[in-house]
Design an enzyme around this catalytic site. Sequence first.
Site, PDB file in Angstrom:
ATOM      1  CG  ASP A   1     -35.286 -63.943   3.782  1.00  0.00           C
ATOM      2  OD1 ASP A   1     -35.205 -64.053   2.551  1.00  0.00           O
ATOM      3  OD2 ASP A   1     -34.539 -64.567   4.573  1.00  0.00           O
TER       4      ASP A   1
ATOM      5  CG  HIS B   1     -31.177 -58.736  -2.295  1.00  0.00           C
ATOM      6  ND1 HIS B   1     -29.887 -59.059  -2.645  1.00  0.00           N
ATOM      7  CD2 HIS B   1     -31.218 -58.811  -0.933  1.00  0.00           C
ATOM      8  CE1 HIS B   1     -29.174 -59.328  -1.553  1.00  0.00           C
ATOM      9  NE2 HIS B   1     -29.969 -59.196  -0.504  1.00  0.00           N
TER      10      HIS B   1
ATOM     11  CB  SER C   1     -39.431 -51.621   8.023  1.00  0.00           C
ATOM     12  OG  SER C   1     -40.529 -50.773   7.794  1.00  0.00           O
TER      13      SER C   1
END
Length: 286
Positions: free
Chosen positions: A90, A147, A252
Amino acid sequence: MQQRLFILSQYLLPHHLLSRLIGCAAECRATWFKSRLINWFAKQYQVDMSEAAVEQLDAYEHFNAFFTRALKDGARPLDNSAGAVLSPADGAVSQLGKIEHGRIFQAKGHSFSVLELLGGDSERAAEFMGGEFATIYLSPKDYHRVHMPLAGTLREMIYVPGRLFSVNQTTAENVPELFARNERAVCIFDTERGPMAVVLVGAMIVASIETVWAGLVTPPKRELKTSRYDAAARAPIELAKGAELGRFKLGSTAIVLFGPEQVQWAAEFGAGSPVRMGQRLGANSL
């Protein structure tokens, strides 16, 4: 003036000491402390807890557990269209495009070296020359697990020591070679589209980076460290498309690299575009 003072502070602050102190606070289990911190943070950054596997803020044992929270099943459906390359996280697209002359575009007037980003090995970097990159910035309110954009077999992981500058837009526009200067974990996978690098970049007050196969990556001694995961070294580690790769304890940036003529980024994405993990970020170029 305010922006200049912020950038100057980035150079002067003791990055690692500050991050260690914040890391200790983020692991504190004292109810009065962790509950206040979590509730303040969720309100300050308008965190959407309705999609979290555990919605109750007081249920988390410490701030880091809340920050790296899992989502409900189905909260991030994976794009299953043919050849789709998924967003690893995201956040927002910081930049994406072609790797030109061995450099990656950072912001207007700034770029950084693929060779330095990947730890200084010319043979490793050569596979990505002329290829494609996508840089995803994770803001404080975002889901902070990273992911797999494609299914892959882990070849090697490189821990690269460095500074811990903030990685927001202001520092990207003002700190040269930002992402090749910060501490990072470089993960190289073999995929159906050739080599793929997923680089987890540390930042100011990021307490640690973890991967699903090695746990905590950032070692006490900040020295370059390469771990091989090929068949000769140990049993191969294979991760499916969309599988969890790692996580940030505080936010980050994740950078994804492919070799030349392997991936074409979707036309709707540009600098600043919001993106969610599992969304189609690009596709096979052929």
